[in-house]
Motif scaffolding. Structure first.
Motif, PDB file in Angstrom:
ATOM      1  N   VAL A 241       3.215  49.583  66.874  1.00  0.00           N
ATOM      2  CA  VAL A 241       2.871  50.890  66.650  1.00  0.00           C
ATOM      3  C   VAL A 241       3.971  51.774  67.278  1.00  0.00           C
ATOM      4  CG1 VAL A 241       1.208  52.879  67.531  1.00  0.00           C
ATOM      5  CG2 VAL A 241       0.575  50.512  67.069  1.00  0.00           C
ATOM      6  N   ARG A 247       1.460  51.330  60.325  1.00  0.00           N
ATOM      7  CA  ARG A 247       1.245  52.911  59.662  1.00  0.00           C
ATOM      8  C   ARG A 247      -0.207  53.765  60.231  1.00  0.00           C
ATOM      9  NH1 ARG A 247       2.754  54.436  54.269  1.00  0.00           N
ATOM     10  NH2 ARG A 247       2.000  56.480  53.311  1.00  0.00           N
ATOM     11  N   GLN A 248      -1.242  52.812  60.276  1.00  0.00           N
ATOM     12  CA  GLN A 248      -2.530  53.374  60.461  1.00  0.00           C
ATOM     13  C   GLN A 248      -3.466  52.317  61.070  1.00  0.00           C
ATOM     14  OE1 GLN A 248      -3.995  55.760  61.837  1.00  0.00           O
ATOM     15  NE2 GLN A 248      -3.645  57.222  60.321  1.00  0.00           N
ATOM     16  N   ILE A 387      -5.200  52.709  69.244  1.00  0.00           N
ATOM     17  CA  ILE A 387      -5.542  52.951  67.866  1.00  0.00           C
ATOM     18  C   ILE A 387      -5.589  54.464  67.788  1.00  0.00           C
ATOM     19  CG2 ILE A 387      -6.620  50.934  67.230  1.00  0.00           C
ATOM     20  CD1 ILE A 387      -9.207  52.465  67.486  1.00  0.00           C
ATOM     21  N   GLY A 388      -5.937  55.186  68.880  1.00  0.00           N
ATOM     22  CA  GLY A 388      -6.003  56.676  68.912  1.00  0.00           C
ATOM     23  C   GLY A 388      -4.828  57.435  69.248  1.00  0.00           C
ATOM     24  N   ALA A 389      -3.813  56.579  69.666  1.00  0.00           N
ATOM     25  CA  ALA A 389      -2.971  57.637  70.592  1.00  0.00           C
ATOM     26  C   ALA A 389      -1.655  57.021  70.473  1.00  0.00           C
ATOM     27  CB  ALA A 389      -3.161  57.723  72.236  1.00  0.00           C
TER      28      ALA A 389
ATOM     29  N   GLN B  67      -0.024  63.531  73.745  1.00  0.00           N
ATOM     30  CA  GLN B  67      -1.196  64.147  72.495  1.00  0.00           C
ATOM     31  C   GLN B  67      -1.128  65.768  73.004  1.00  0.00           C
ATOM     32  OE1 GLN B  67      -1.726  61.289  74.467  1.00  0.00           O
ATOM     33  NE2 GLN B  67      -2.138  59.856  72.722  1.00  0.00           N
ATOM     34  N   ALA B 228      -4.099  64.896  61.436  1.00  0.00           N
ATOM     35  CA  ALA B 228      -3.588  63.725  62.220  1.00  0.00           C
ATOM     36  C   ALA B 228      -4.183  62.503  61.563  1.00  0.00           C
ATOM     37  CB  ALA B 228      -3.496  64.020  63.562  1.00  0.00           C
ATOM     38  N   GLN B 229      -5.631  62.498  61.525  1.00  0.00           N
ATOM     39  CA  GLN B 229      -6.192  61.223  61.308  1.00  0.00           C
ATOM     40  C   GLN B 229      -5.855  60.799  59.736  1.00  0.00           C
ATOM     41  OE1 GLN B 229      -8.624  59.544  63.246  1.00  0.00           O
ATOM     42  NE2 GLN B 229      -8.484  58.104  61.383  1.00  0.00           N
ATOM     43  N   THR B 233      -0.086  58.942  61.630  1.00  0.00           N
ATOM     44  CA  THR B 233      -0.155  57.820  62.156  1.00  0.00           C
ATOM     45  C   THR B 233      -0.711  57.801  63.675  1.00  0.00           C
ATOM     46  OG1 THR B 233       1.782  57.250  63.132  1.00  0.00           O
ATOM     47  CG2 THR B 233       1.921  56.963  61.010  1.00  0.00           C
ATOM     48  N   PRO B 234      -1.191  56.452  64.178  1.00  0.00           N
ATOM     49  CA  PRO B 234      -1.504  56.803  65.826  1.00  0.00           C
ATOM     50  C   PRO B 234      -0.363  57.743  66.493  1.00  0.00           C
ATOM     51  CG  PRO B 234      -1.816  54.726  64.986  1.00  0.00           C
ATOM     52  CD  PRO B 234      -1.214  55.254  64.056  1.00  0.00           C
ATOM     53  N   ARG B 235       1.111  57.515  66.019  1.00  0.00           N
ATOM     54  CA  ARG B 235       1.915  58.292  66.775  1.00  0.00           C
ATOM     55  C   ARG B 235       1.891  60.041  66.480  1.00  0.00           C
ATOM     56  NH1 ARG B 235       7.671  56.131  65.705  1.00  0.00           N
ATOM     57  NH2 ARG B 235       6.957  55.925  63.620  1.00  0.00           N
ATOM     58  N   HIS B 237      -1.204  61.287  66.589  1.00  0.00           N
ATOM     59  CA  HIS B 237      -2.453  61.956  66.880  1.00  0.00           C
ATOM     60  C   HIS B 237      -2.671  63.119  67.773  1.00  0.00           C
ATOM     61  CE1 HIS B 237      -5.158  58.335  65.277  1.00  0.00           C
ATOM     62  NE2 HIS B 237      -4.603  58.960  64.486  1.00  0.00           N
ATOM     63  N   ASN B 241      -8.090  64.367  68.442  1.00  0.00           N
ATOM     64  CA  ASN B 241      -8.173  62.943  67.836  1.00  0.00           C
ATOM     65  C   ASN B 241      -8.780  62.039  69.329  1.00  0.00           C
ATOM     66  OD1 ASN B 241      -5.667  63.552  66.277  1.00  0.00           O
ATOM     67  ND2 ASN B 241      -6.964  62.285  65.114  1.00  0.00           N
TER      68      ASN B 241
END
Lengths: 389, 285
Positions: A241, A247-248, A387-389, B67, B228-229, B233-235, B237, B241
């Motif tokens: 990541v 990517r997602q 997955i969220g950060a 974040q 952002a979602q 990408t998670p980077r 966020h 989020n």
């Protein structure tokens, strides 16, 4: 599970966050909820409702390409007179549960009679333990005898009092061959580390499905997770990541970008990709060389749902003739015995499809994720941060 | 009527009552609950209890400062770009729009007739790796041969800017529209160049619009999570989020509530500093 907070506390808590997050829905629910709940409890008698409200995942039931209707749902209507309001509104176990837990915790109906949750998450168990699921009316489900033996006693519902499998699914890797020169991606190593795929890869938000694959690629056993194997897999994904390789994280929504070519490869569910190949022959799906994952999605009746109508529908789909029609379209592993014979009548090729009726070889390559690890709060938090950060 | 006569002093309060009640019910009370929740401990399975758990705040700040900073930077950038884009637009409509004024204003809010989600999803198509925007930029060597826009910070900031632009443009328009053109004429009569007249008269008189526009853009943008979602990408966020996933996916109310307060405090501090810098007196009075 013990219910430790009092009703007042619960209402207070619910009111607080409910208002903050979504004023309109809370108000609507507050206005309509009581009548609705009362009405549906009444209907728990042996009378079919006019409409069955069914929430499911996308690409998870038969569709007639021409009319865009669902043939088995039409047949159910013809047979029983009950129309099915079919909602494809589940994209992730966690976010769907997050949405429904608020009204359920306040004793309100969620306006659904059947919902579908996966057994490798804590959610089906939570729904039952919290008292938010209705018991099945087994007298209306004689076809329950057709349930595959292996699925009869899951840990979250040991006697199938509350749940019945919808389909089982395999998790593997999908590739858009157009972007790889015809070579499928078959290893997690490639997915997470091949620079050619950088930024063109997605993983699943479902912790168990993604972790099971990565752990096996690490040479670890996903059926018995410990802190060391967890950390190894977690750190490996985190590196991918941070480097921008991944990517997602997605639910079913990887299908669009994969077909469009924004993604070269992704961790994905078997049947989805098979369905997409009808429009896009460049897509293929494989069990990774190091091993895939199998899990089962379960139908449950949320509190306030119409038990008799829902049970009648479950009985309907446990008829091998119906199960065969659904399997033929969705390409997922059917939990209904006798489907193979019915499928052979529809199309002999269907009965030999290893994705619907996995052979020993396929089954030997897929594992079931450790259910204890799936509910481990510490792991869940680390996963969410990943997955969220 | 006679009661009102006798209690004339009460009239303003009576008129304020609905607004105050609205604020109390939908803002103050939930905020109080949220504050209460932010100090709870426990888990969803066993339930949460109030225990003065101040460590929730420490964890929120130490765990998610990345974040948080990103949210402020993205929102700040988007606000700045929206200002630069909107100002000439609003200026032109206000002073040169003529009889097309209303139509042009309608054009600014036209995207709002489509839901937020769909508008943002449309950007996925616009910025797609195989789309023509990326194609043109690759051709011009602005992007590398395998460069992309979707799933980058650029896409997220662009999405936020686009989605909040009307919140910037409309207050600017209102402020500019209210300027008496004779003041500009007077400035020019007094030998101010056009640039000087703009800087000393038009820009200064429009500052309340700039102030209102930046706040209306920056505050919701800092808490946004959809862009952002869908475009990142998670980077990429943002703090929104994290709050969303804590509230709805982990069902960890205390952590989510604490994060919400940290975000609110950060925004309040920023707005306060900004208001001081611009001079609130002049802006609101």
């Amino acid at each position: 599970m013990t219910e430790t907070f009092t009703r007042i506390e619960l209402l207070r808590r619910g009111a607080a966050a409910g208002i903050v997050i979504s004023v309109p829905s809370t108000l609507l629910a507050a206005c309509g909820g009581d009548d609705e709940a009362a009405a549906t409890t009444e209907a728990a008698k042996k009378q079919l409702a006019k409409t069955l409200r069914f929430s499911n995942w996308t690409l998870y039931i038969d569709v007639d390409e021409k009319t865009k209707k669902h043939p088995t749902l039409e047949q159910f209507k013809q047979k029983t007179g009950t129309k099915v309001a079919y909602y494809e509104d589940i994209n992730s176990n966690a976010s769907y549960f997050g949405k429904i837990q608020r009204p359920l915790s306040q004793g309100q109906s969620i306006d659904r009679d059947i919902i579908v949750l996966t057994d490798n998450t804590r959610f089906p168990g939570l729904l039952i333990d919290k008292g938010w699921a209705e018991k099945l009316d087994k007298s209306a489900i004689p076809n329950i005898v057709n349930l595959e033996d292996a699925l009869k006693h899951p840990s979250f519902d040991s006697n199938r009092e509350y749940s019945l499998p919808w389909q089982s699914y395999l998790t593997g890797i999908a590739t858009n061959l157009k972007l790889t020169g015809g070579k499928p991606v078959t290893t997690i190593d490639q997915l997470l580390e091949d620079p050619k795929l950088k930024g063109k890869v997605t993983l699943l938000t479902e912790m168990a499905d993604t972790m099971a694959l990565v752990m096996q690629a690490n040479g670890d056993d996903p059926t018995k997770v410990d802190d060391a194997t967890w950390k190894r897999a977690h750190d490996r994904i985190k590196t991918a990541v941070d480097s921008g390789q991944v990517r997602q994280f997605t639910g079913n929504d990887y299908t669009g970008p994969l077909a469009k070519g924004d993604l070269v490869a992704c961790i994905s569910w078997s049947g989805d990709v098979v369905q997409l190949t009808a429009d896009n022959p460049n897509l293929v799906w494989n069990v990774p060389d190091t091993g895939g994952d199998i899990a089962t999605d379960n139908m449950l009746i949320p509190k306030g749902g119409d038990v008799y109508t829902a049970s009648t529908y479950m009985n309907f789909v446990y008829d091998p003739k119906i199960a065969a029609q659904i399997a033929a379209y969705v390409n997922y592993v059917t939990p209904v015995k006798g489907t193979k014979e019915e499928a052979a009548k529809l199309d002999p090729k269907l009965a030999t499809n290893p994705l619907i009726f996995p052979d020993e070889e396929t089954l030997s390559k897929v594992k079931i994720f450790d259910s204890k690890a799936a509910g481990n709060q510490d792991y869940l938090e680390q996963w969410q941060a990943l997955i969220g950060a | 009527v006679s009661w009102l006569h006798r209690h004339r002093g009460a009239v303003p309060y009576l008129l304020l009552a609905p607004g105050l009640a609205w604020l109390a019910v939908f803002f103050v009370v939930p905020l109080g609950f949220l504050a209460y929740q932010s100090l709870e401990s426990g888990s969803f399975e066993v339930g949460y209890r109030f225990t003065w758990e101040w460590s929730n705040y420490r964890d929120a700040i130490s765990g998610y400062n990345e974040q948080l900073m990103r949210s402020l930077v993205y929102a700040g950038l988007a606000t700045l770009i929206a200002l630069v884009v909107s100002y000439p637009l609003a200026y032109w409509i206000a002073f040169r729009g003529g009889r097309w004024k209303n139509l042009l204003l309608l054009a600014i809010i036209a995207p709002f007739f489509v839901t937020y989600l769909i508008r943002t999803l449309a950007w996925q198509t616009i910025l797609a790796d195989n789309g023509w925007v990326v194609g043109v930029l690759r051709f011009l060597h602005v992007l590398d041969a395998d460069g992309r826009l979707l799933a980058t910070s650029t896409a997220v900031v662009a999405g936020i800017t686009y989605n909040f632009l009307p919140f910037m443009a409309l207050p600017l328009y209102v402020a500019l529209e209210a300027i008496d053109p004779r003041l500009i004429e007077a400035a020019e009569d007094l030998y101010a160049s056009r640039v000087q007249a703009f800087l000393r008269v038009t820009l200064r008189l429009s500052l309340p619009g700039v102030f209102a526009g930046t706040l209306l853009t920056f505050i919701p943008a800092a808490g946004d999570f959809i862009n952002a979602q869908l475009l990142g990408t998670p980077r990429q966020h943002m703090i929104g989020n994290v709050i969303q996933s804590k509230f709805l996916e982990l069902i960890d109310y205390p952590a989510a509530a604490a994060l919400s307060f940290v975000l609110m405090a950060a925004i309040l501090l920023g707005v306060f500093a900004y208001a001081r810098a611009l001079g609130t007196e002049r802006l609101t009075g």
